[in-house]
Write an enzyme that holds these catalytic residues in place. Structure first.
Site, PDB file in Angstrom:
ATOM      1  N   GLU A  63      32.303  30.159  40.896  1.00  0.00           N
ATOM      2  CA  GLU A  63      32.225  30.788  42.213  1.00  0.00           C
ATOM      3  C   GLU A  63      30.797  30.723  42.760  1.00  0.00           C
ATOM      4  OE1 GLU A  63      33.415  35.047  44.376  1.00  0.00           O
ATOM      5  OE2 GLU A  63      33.622  34.809  42.209  1.00  0.00           O
ATOM      6  N   GLU A  95      34.502  43.908  39.182  1.00  0.00           N
ATOM      7  CA  GLU A  95      35.652  43.676  40.062  1.00  0.00           C
ATOM      8  C   GLU A  95      36.575  42.604  39.484  1.00  0.00           C
ATOM      9  OE1 GLU A  95      36.820  40.734  43.232  1.00  0.00           O
ATOM     10  OE2 GLU A  95      34.871  41.556  43.806  1.00  0.00           O
ATOM     11  N   HIS A  96      36.006  41.564  38.902  1.00  0.00           N
ATOM     12  CA  HIS A  96      36.808  40.521  38.269  1.00  0.00           C
ATOM     13  C   HIS A  96      37.457  41.011  36.981  1.00  0.00           C
ATOM     14  CE1 HIS A  96      35.931  36.442  40.164  1.00  0.00           C
ATOM     15  NE2 HIS A  96      35.338  37.313  40.972  1.00  0.00           N
ATOM     16  N   HIS A 147      30.186  42.924  41.089  1.00  0.00           N
ATOM     17  CA  HIS A 147      31.169  41.861  41.303  1.00  0.00           C
ATOM     18  C   HIS A 147      31.831  41.453  39.993  1.00  0.00           C
ATOM     19  CE1 HIS A 147      32.157  37.478  41.639  1.00  0.00           C
ATOM     20  NE2 HIS A 147      32.817  37.934  42.684  1.00  0.00           N
TER      21      HIS A 147
END
Length: 418
Positions: A126, A49-50, A46
Protein backbone atom coordinates in the site's frame (compact mmCIF):
# COMPACT_ATOMS: atom_id res chain seq x y z
CA UNK A 1 -36.16 12.64 11.00
CA UNK A 2 -35.30 11.72 14.59
CA UNK A 3 -31.76 12.30 15.82
CA UNK A 4 -30.11 12.12 19.23
CA UNK A 5 -26.81 12.13 21.10
CA UNK A 6 -26.68 9.70 24.01
CA UNK A 7 -23.77 9.67 26.45
CA UNK A 8 -23.28 6.52 28.49
CA UNK A 9 -21.77 6.16 31.95
CA UNK A 10 -18.26 5.42 30.62
CA UNK A 11 -18.23 8.53 28.40
CA UNK A 12 -18.96 6.54 25.23
CA UNK A 13 -21.38 8.40 22.96
CA UNK A 14 -24.05 7.26 20.53
CA UNK A 15 -24.84 9.53 17.57
CA UNK A 16 -28.20 8.38 16.22
CA UNK A 17 -30.26 9.38 13.19
CA UNK A 18 -33.39 7.49 12.18
CA UNK A 19 -34.34 7.25 8.52
CA UNK A 20 -37.26 5.70 6.68
CA UNK A 21 -35.05 2.97 5.25
CA UNK A 22 -34.59 -0.79 5.20
CA UNK A 23 -30.83 -0.35 5.64
CA UNK A 24 -28.62 0.79 8.51
CA UNK A 25 -25.04 1.92 8.90
CA UNK A 26 -23.08 1.63 12.13
CA UNK A 27 -19.61 3.05 12.67
CA UNK A 28 -17.16 3.05 15.55
CA UNK A 29 -15.32 6.36 15.24
CA UNK A 30 -12.21 6.63 17.41
CA UNK A 31 -10.50 9.97 17.92
CA UNK A 32 -7.07 8.64 17.12
CA UNK A 33 -5.01 8.91 13.93
CA UNK A 34 -1.56 9.78 12.69
CA UNK A 35 -1.57 13.09 14.61
CA UNK A 36 -1.50 11.09 17.87
CA UNK A 37 1.66 9.25 16.87
CA UNK A 38 5.34 9.92 17.47
CA UNK A 39 8.13 9.73 14.93
CA UNK A 40 8.93 6.26 16.29
CA UNK A 41 5.42 4.78 15.99
CA UNK A 42 4.11 6.78 13.01
CA UNK A 43 1.81 4.45 11.08
CA UNK A 44 0.55 2.38 14.00
CA UNK A 45 -3.02 3.77 13.91
CA UNK A 46 -3.35 2.55 10.33
CA UNK A 47 -1.61 -0.74 11.16
CA UNK A 48 -4.13 -1.44 13.93
CA UNK A 49 -6.98 -0.66 11.54
CA UNK A 50 -5.71 -3.47 9.31
CA UNK A 51 -4.90 -5.95 12.05
CA UNK A 52 -8.31 -6.06 13.76
CA UNK A 53 -9.65 -7.79 10.64
CA UNK A 54 -7.05 -10.56 10.79
CA UNK A 55 -8.72 -12.82 13.32
CA UNK A 56 -10.31 -12.86 16.79
CA UNK A 57 -10.77 -15.43 19.55
CA UNK A 58 -14.05 -16.32 17.87
CA UNK A 59 -13.42 -15.89 14.14
CA UNK A 60 -10.65 -16.26 11.58
CA UNK A 61 -10.02 -13.46 9.08
CA UNK A 62 -11.99 -15.49 6.51
CA UNK A 63 -14.90 -15.99 8.88
CA UNK A 64 -15.14 -12.25 9.55
CA UNK A 65 -15.42 -11.52 5.84
CA UNK A 66 -17.59 -14.53 5.07
CA UNK A 67 -20.13 -13.88 7.82
CA UNK A 68 -20.54 -10.27 6.73
CA UNK A 69 -20.93 -11.16 3.06
CA UNK A 70 -23.28 -14.08 3.87
CA UNK A 71 -25.83 -11.57 5.19
CA UNK A 72 -25.31 -9.21 2.24
CA UNK A 73 -23.56 -6.60 4.37
CA UNK A 74 -20.40 -4.54 3.89
CA UNK A 75 -17.60 -4.00 6.38
CA UNK A 76 -14.67 -1.61 6.06
CA UNK A 77 -12.45 0.84 7.90
CA UNK A 78 -10.25 3.88 7.30
CA UNK A 79 -7.65 5.92 9.12
CA UNK A 80 -7.14 9.68 8.83
CA UNK A 81 -4.90 12.17 10.56
CA UNK A 82 -7.40 12.63 13.40
CA UNK A 83 -9.56 9.51 13.59
CA UNK A 84 -9.95 5.82 12.82
CA UNK A 85 -13.32 4.45 11.74
CA UNK A 86 -14.70 0.90 11.58
CA UNK A 87 -18.11 0.50 9.99
CA UNK A 88 -20.71 -1.80 8.46
CA UNK A 89 -23.65 -1.21 6.14
CA UNK A 90 -26.43 -3.74 6.06
CA UNK A 91 -30.14 -4.49 5.98
CA UNK A 92 -31.81 -3.25 9.15
CA UNK A 93 -32.63 -6.84 10.05
CA UNK A 94 -28.88 -7.61 10.29
CA UNK A 95 -28.04 -4.64 12.51
CA UNK A 96 -27.29 -6.65 15.64
CA UNK A 97 -25.17 -9.21 13.78
CA UNK A 98 -23.01 -6.43 12.32
CA UNK A 99 -22.66 -4.74 15.71
CA UNK A 100 -21.58 -8.04 17.27
CA UNK A 101 -18.91 -8.55 14.62
CA UNK A 102 -17.60 -5.00 15.07
CA UNK A 103 -17.47 -5.61 18.80
CA UNK A 104 -15.62 -8.88 18.25
CA UNK A 105 -12.88 -7.37 16.10
CA UNK A 106 -12.36 -4.46 18.51
CA UNK A 107 -12.30 -6.41 21.76
CA UNK A 108 -11.24 -9.95 20.83
CA UNK A 109 -8.60 -9.57 18.11
CA UNK A 110 -5.68 -11.92 18.74
CA UNK A 111 -3.04 -10.01 16.75
CA UNK A 112 -1.44 -13.28 15.73
CA UNK A 113 2.26 -12.90 14.88
CA UNK A 114 2.01 -14.86 11.62
CA UNK A 115 -0.97 -12.77 10.49
CA UNK A 116 0.90 -9.66 11.53
CA UNK A 117 3.86 -10.48 9.31
CA UNK A 118 1.55 -11.19 6.38
CA UNK A 119 -0.31 -7.93 6.84
CA UNK A 120 2.92 -5.97 7.05
CA UNK A 121 3.61 -7.07 3.47
CA UNK A 122 0.16 -5.84 2.45
CA UNK A 123 0.75 -2.43 4.01
CA UNK A 124 4.20 -2.17 2.45
CA UNK A 125 2.49 -2.71 -0.91
CA UNK A 126 0.00 0.00 0.00
CA UNK A 127 2.89 2.36 0.80
CA UNK A 128 4.50 1.54 -2.56
CA UNK A 129 1.19 2.19 -4.30
CA UNK A 130 0.85 5.63 -2.72
CA UNK A 131 4.43 6.48 -3.63
CA UNK A 132 3.51 5.78 -7.26
CA UNK A 133 0.56 8.20 -7.06
CA UNK A 134 2.41 11.40 -7.78
CA UNK A 135 -0.53 13.67 -7.12
CA UNK A 136 -0.71 12.23 -3.60
CA UNK A 137 3.07 12.54 -3.21
CA UNK A 138 2.97 16.25 -4.04
CA UNK A 139 0.07 16.86 -1.65
CA UNK A 140 1.78 14.87 1.12
CA UNK A 141 4.99 16.82 0.50
CA UNK A 142 3.12 20.11 0.82
CA UNK A 143 1.74 19.02 4.21
CA UNK A 144 5.20 17.96 5.38
CA UNK A 145 6.65 21.27 4.20
CA UNK A 146 3.82 23.19 5.85
CA UNK A 147 3.67 21.39 9.20
CA UNK A 148 7.33 20.50 9.67
CA UNK A 149 7.71 18.69 13.01
CA UNK A 150 4.03 19.04 13.92
CA UNK A 151 2.37 15.62 14.00
CA UNK A 152 -0.17 16.67 11.34
CA UNK A 153 2.70 16.57 8.85
CA UNK A 154 3.20 12.84 9.32
CA UNK A 155 1.95 10.33 6.78
CA UNK A 156 -1.03 8.20 7.76
CA UNK A 157 0.59 4.99 6.51
CA UNK A 158 3.89 5.79 8.22
CA UNK A 159 7.32 4.87 6.88
CA UNK A 160 8.04 1.28 5.86
CA UNK A 161 10.77 1.04 8.50
CA UNK A 162 8.20 1.60 11.25
CA UNK A 163 5.68 -0.85 9.84
CA UNK A 164 8.31 -3.61 9.70
CA UNK A 165 9.08 -3.37 13.42
CA UNK A 166 5.58 -3.14 14.96
CA UNK A 167 4.70 -6.00 17.31
CA UNK A 168 1.72 -7.10 19.42
CA UNK A 169 2.82 -5.14 22.49
CA UNK A 170 3.00 -1.95 20.43
CA UNK A 171 -0.61 -2.50 19.33
CA UNK A 172 -1.96 -3.34 22.78
CA UNK A 173 -0.22 -0.41 24.47
CA UNK A 174 -1.36 2.05 21.81
CA UNK A 175 -4.97 0.87 21.95
CA UNK A 176 -4.96 1.01 25.74
CA UNK A 177 -3.81 4.64 25.63
CA UNK A 178 -6.01 5.83 22.78
CA UNK A 179 -9.11 3.65 22.34
CA UNK A 180 -10.78 5.45 25.23
CA UNK A 181 -14.55 5.46 25.86
CA UNK A 182 -14.91 9.25 25.97
CA UNK A 183 -12.85 9.46 22.77
CA UNK A 184 -15.18 7.18 20.79
CA UNK A 185 -18.52 7.78 19.08
CA UNK A 186 -20.77 5.01 17.79
CA UNK A 187 -22.78 6.39 14.91
CA UNK A 188 -26.02 4.68 13.81
CA UNK A 189 -28.02 5.90 10.82
CA UNK A 190 -30.93 4.11 9.16
CA UNK A 191 -34.00 2.02 9.76
CA UNK A 192 -33.64 1.11 13.41
CA UNK A 193 -35.23 2.71 16.46
CA UNK A 194 -33.31 4.72 19.03
CA UNK A 195 -34.29 2.20 21.67
CA UNK A 196 -32.79 -0.64 19.60
CA UNK A 197 -29.61 1.34 18.93
CA UNK A 198 -29.17 2.03 22.67
CA UNK A 199 -29.80 -1.62 23.49
CA UNK A 200 -27.13 -2.76 21.03
CA UNK A 201 -24.54 -0.25 22.25
CA UNK A 202 -25.13 -1.28 25.85
CA UNK A 203 -24.88 -4.96 24.94
CA UNK A 204 -21.77 -4.92 22.76
CA UNK A 205 -19.76 -1.77 23.51
CA UNK A 206 -20.55 0.07 26.76
CA UNK A 207 -18.10 -0.71 29.54
CA UNK A 208 -15.66 -2.50 27.25
CA UNK A 209 -13.41 0.42 26.29
CA UNK A 210 -10.81 1.76 28.69
CA UNK A 211 -11.65 5.01 30.45
CA UNK A 212 -9.38 8.04 30.77
CA UNK A 213 -11.20 11.35 30.74
CA UNK A 214 -7.92 13.26 31.07
CA UNK A 215 -6.65 12.08 27.68
CA UNK A 216 -5.83 15.09 25.47
CA UNK A 217 -5.96 14.59 21.72
CA UNK A 218 -6.27 18.02 20.10
CA UNK A 219 -3.56 18.91 17.60
CA UNK A 220 -1.08 21.57 18.62
CA UNK A 221 -1.43 24.99 17.02
CA UNK A 222 1.22 25.37 14.31
CA UNK A 223 2.81 28.58 13.06
CA UNK A 224 4.32 28.04 9.63
CA UNK A 225 6.67 29.78 7.24
CA UNK A 226 7.06 29.17 3.48
CA UNK A 227 8.95 25.98 2.71
CA UNK A 228 9.33 23.43 -0.11
CA UNK A 229 9.66 19.66 -0.29
CA UNK A 230 10.49 18.22 -3.69
CA UNK A 231 10.49 14.60 -4.91
CA UNK A 232 12.32 14.20 -8.21
CA UNK A 233 11.08 11.34 -10.40
CA UNK A 234 11.39 10.21 -14.01
CA UNK A 235 7.75 10.87 -14.85
CA UNK A 236 5.98 12.84 -17.54
CA UNK A 237 3.94 15.22 -15.38
CA UNK A 238 4.87 17.88 -12.85
CA UNK A 239 2.66 17.67 -9.76
CA UNK A 240 2.53 20.81 -7.61
CA UNK A 241 0.61 21.32 -4.39
CA UNK A 242 0.39 24.53 -2.38
CA UNK A 243 -0.51 24.68 1.33
CA UNK A 244 -1.50 27.92 3.07
CA UNK A 245 -2.61 28.79 6.62
CA UNK A 246 -6.34 28.38 7.12
CA UNK A 247 -9.13 28.09 9.71
CA UNK A 248 -9.68 25.35 12.27
CA UNK A 249 -12.86 23.28 12.22
CA UNK A 250 -14.27 25.37 15.08
CA UNK A 251 -14.10 28.64 13.13
CA UNK A 252 -17.41 29.75 11.62
CA UNK A 253 -15.47 31.42 8.80
CA UNK A 254 -15.10 27.91 7.33
CA UNK A 255 -18.47 28.34 5.59
CA UNK A 256 -17.19 31.33 3.64
CA UNK A 257 -13.86 29.63 3.03
CA UNK A 258 -15.59 26.57 1.53
CA UNK A 259 -17.29 28.87 -0.98
CA UNK A 260 -13.96 30.54 -1.81
CA UNK A 261 -12.32 27.16 -2.46
CA UNK A 262 -15.25 26.15 -4.66
CA UNK A 263 -15.04 29.32 -6.74
CA UNK A 264 -11.27 29.18 -7.15
CA UNK A 265 -10.89 25.54 -8.04
CA UNK A 266 -13.89 23.45 -7.11
CA UNK A 267 -15.49 22.67 -10.44
CA UNK A 268 -15.31 23.01 -14.19
CA UNK A 269 -16.54 26.64 -14.11
CA UNK A 270 -14.07 27.63 -11.38
CA UNK A 271 -11.51 30.31 -12.15
CA UNK A 272 -8.42 28.11 -12.01
CA UNK A 273 -10.00 25.36 -14.10
CA UNK A 274 -11.10 27.84 -16.75
CA UNK A 275 -7.78 29.69 -16.97
CA UNK A 276 -5.34 26.79 -16.66
CA UNK A 277 -7.22 24.08 -18.54
CA UNK A 278 -9.88 25.58 -20.77
CA UNK A 279 -8.14 28.77 -21.94
CA UNK A 280 -4.48 27.73 -21.86
CA UNK A 281 -4.53 23.92 -22.05
CA UNK A 282 -1.83 23.65 -19.38
CA UNK A 283 -3.38 21.07 -17.07
CA UNK A 284 -5.66 18.08 -16.97
CA UNK A 285 -6.30 18.39 -13.25
CA UNK A 286 -6.43 21.48 -11.02
CA UNK A 287 -8.39 21.97 -7.82
CA UNK A 288 -8.50 23.82 -4.53
CA UNK A 289 -9.63 22.38 -1.23
CA UNK A 290 -9.51 22.98 2.52
CA UNK A 291 -8.56 20.74 5.46
CA UNK A 292 -9.76 21.75 8.92
CA UNK A 293 -8.43 20.25 12.15
CA UNK A 294 -9.08 21.06 15.83
CA UNK A 295 -6.44 23.80 16.11
CA UNK A 296 -5.13 24.08 12.56
CA UNK A 297 -6.28 24.46 8.99
CA UNK A 298 -4.80 24.26 5.50
CA UNK A 299 -6.03 25.75 2.23
CA UNK A 300 -4.61 23.88 -0.76
CA UNK A 301 -4.25 24.22 -4.51
CA UNK A 302 -3.12 21.31 -6.70
CA UNK A 303 -1.81 21.68 -10.26
CA UNK A 304 -0.75 18.87 -12.61
CA UNK A 305 1.11 20.19 -15.66
CA UNK A 306 3.90 19.52 -18.17
CA UNK A 307 7.41 20.05 -16.73
CA UNK A 308 8.03 22.72 -19.37
CA UNK A 309 4.90 24.60 -18.28
CA UNK A 310 5.53 24.82 -14.54
CA UNK A 311 6.46 28.49 -14.49
CA UNK A 312 3.57 29.53 -16.72
CA UNK A 313 1.08 27.47 -14.72
CA UNK A 314 2.28 28.97 -11.44
CA UNK A 315 2.18 32.49 -12.91
CA UNK A 316 -1.42 32.08 -14.08
CA UNK A 317 -2.39 30.55 -10.73
CA UNK A 318 -0.91 33.53 -8.91
CA UNK A 319 -2.61 35.95 -11.29
CA UNK A 320 -6.02 34.39 -10.72
CA UNK A 321 -5.70 34.18 -6.94
CA UNK A 322 -4.41 37.75 -6.70
CA UNK A 323 -7.09 39.00 -9.08
CA UNK A 324 -9.75 37.49 -6.85
CA UNK A 325 -8.12 39.04 -3.78
CA UNK A 326 -8.01 42.45 -5.50
CA UNK A 327 -11.39 42.50 -7.24
CA UNK A 328 -13.40 39.90 -5.33
CA UNK A 329 -15.93 37.49 -6.81
CA UNK A 330 -19.10 38.56 -8.58
CA UNK A 331 -22.44 38.16 -6.82
CA UNK A 332 -23.38 35.58 -9.47
CA UNK A 333 -20.27 33.54 -8.65
CA UNK A 334 -20.96 33.68 -4.93
CA UNK A 335 -24.55 32.59 -5.45
CA UNK A 336 -23.32 29.71 -7.62
CA UNK A 337 -20.90 28.63 -4.92
CA UNK A 338 -23.64 28.65 -2.30
CA UNK A 339 -25.92 26.58 -4.55
CA UNK A 340 -23.19 24.03 -5.19
CA UNK A 341 -22.30 23.54 -1.53
CA UNK A 342 -25.88 23.43 -0.27
CA UNK A 343 -26.73 20.92 -3.01
CA UNK A 344 -23.80 18.76 -1.90
CA UNK A 345 -25.22 18.72 1.63
CA UNK A 346 -28.61 17.62 0.36
CA UNK A 347 -27.04 14.91 -1.81
CA UNK A 348 -24.94 13.67 1.12
CA UNK A 349 -28.05 13.44 3.26
CA UNK A 350 -29.43 10.83 0.86
CA UNK A 351 -26.47 8.50 1.53
CA UNK A 352 -26.73 6.48 4.74
CA UNK A 353 -22.96 5.90 4.83
CA UNK A 354 -22.16 9.58 4.24
CA UNK A 355 -24.50 10.67 7.03
CA UNK A 356 -23.18 7.97 9.35
CA UNK A 357 -19.66 9.32 8.95
CA UNK A 358 -20.73 12.97 9.07
CA UNK A 359 -22.75 12.80 12.28
CA UNK A 360 -20.11 10.64 13.96
CA UNK A 361 -17.41 13.18 13.19
CA UNK A 362 -19.59 16.10 14.29
CA UNK A 363 -20.32 14.47 17.63
CA UNK A 364 -16.73 13.29 18.14
CA UNK A 365 -15.18 16.72 17.68
CA UNK A 366 -17.98 19.14 18.62
CA UNK A 367 -20.47 17.04 20.57
CA UNK A 368 -23.20 18.43 18.33
CA UNK A 369 -25.66 16.68 16.03
CA UNK A 370 -25.33 17.50 12.35
CA UNK A 371 -28.31 19.59 11.23
CA UNK A 372 -28.48 19.82 7.43
CA UNK A 373 -30.97 22.70 7.46
CA UNK A 374 -28.68 24.64 9.82
CA UNK A 375 -25.66 23.97 7.57
CA UNK A 376 -27.56 25.20 4.52
CA UNK A 377 -28.61 28.34 6.42
CA UNK A 378 -24.97 29.03 7.33
CA UNK A 379 -23.85 28.85 3.70
CA UNK A 380 -26.74 31.02 2.51
CA UNK A 381 -26.00 33.68 5.14
CA UNK A 382 -22.38 34.17 4.03
CA UNK A 383 -21.84 37.78 2.94
CA UNK A 384 -19.47 39.37 0.44
CA UNK A 385 -17.39 40.66 3.36
CA UNK A 386 -17.18 37.12 4.74
CA UNK A 387 -15.93 35.88 1.37
CA UNK A 388 -13.29 38.60 1.14
CA UNK A 389 -12.07 37.92 4.67
CA UNK A 390 -11.70 34.18 4.00
CA UNK A 391 -9.93 34.85 0.71
CA UNK A 392 -7.40 37.19 2.32
CA UNK A 393 -6.91 35.05 5.41
CA UNK A 394 -6.51 31.67 3.74
CA UNK A 395 -5.36 32.04 0.13
CA UNK A 396 -2.27 34.17 0.73
CA UNK A 397 0.39 32.88 -1.68
CA UNK A 398 3.14 34.75 0.17
CA UNK A 399 2.59 32.27 3.03
CA UNK A 400 2.39 29.15 0.86
CA UNK A 401 4.47 26.02 1.32
CA UNK A 402 4.98 23.86 -1.75
CA UNK A 403 5.10 20.15 -2.43
CA UNK A 404 6.34 18.75 -5.74
CA UNK A 405 6.66 15.41 -7.51
CA UNK A 406 8.15 15.35 -10.99
CA UNK A 407 11.25 15.69 -13.11
CA UNK A 408 14.21 17.53 -11.67
CA UNK A 409 13.92 21.27 -12.10
CA UNK A 410 16.14 24.22 -11.24
CA UNK A 411 13.15 26.57 -11.08
CA UNK A 412 12.52 28.21 -7.71
CA UNK A 413 8.83 27.46 -7.72
CA UNK A 414 7.92 29.47 -4.63
CA UNK A 415 9.69 32.48 -6.13
CA UNK A 416 7.89 31.94 -9.46
CA UNK A 417 4.59 31.81 -7.57
CA UNK A 418 5.23 35.16 -5.88
Amino acid sequence: MRSSIIEFKSGLRLAYMQRDSKSVGISILCGVGSENETVENNGISHFIEHMVFKGTKNRSAFQIANEIESIGAQINAFTSKQNTCYYTYSLSSEFEKCAEILSDILFNSTFDELEMEREKKVILEEISMTQDDNQDVSIENSFKAYFGDNSLGREILGPASNVKKFDKNDILNYMKENYIANNIVISVVGGVSLEKAKEIVLKYFEGKFASNKDRLWFDEKHLTKPNSLLSFKHIEQANISLAMPSYSMFDNNCYALSIVAELLGGGMSSRLFQELREKNGLVYSVFSTISAYCNNGVSSIYIGTNPKSIEKALTITAQEVNKARKEGFTLAEIEKGKKTLTSNYVFAQESTISMMRAIGKKVLFKNEMLDVDYEIEQYNSVSVDDINKALFDCFDLSKASLGYAGQKTKLDMLNALN
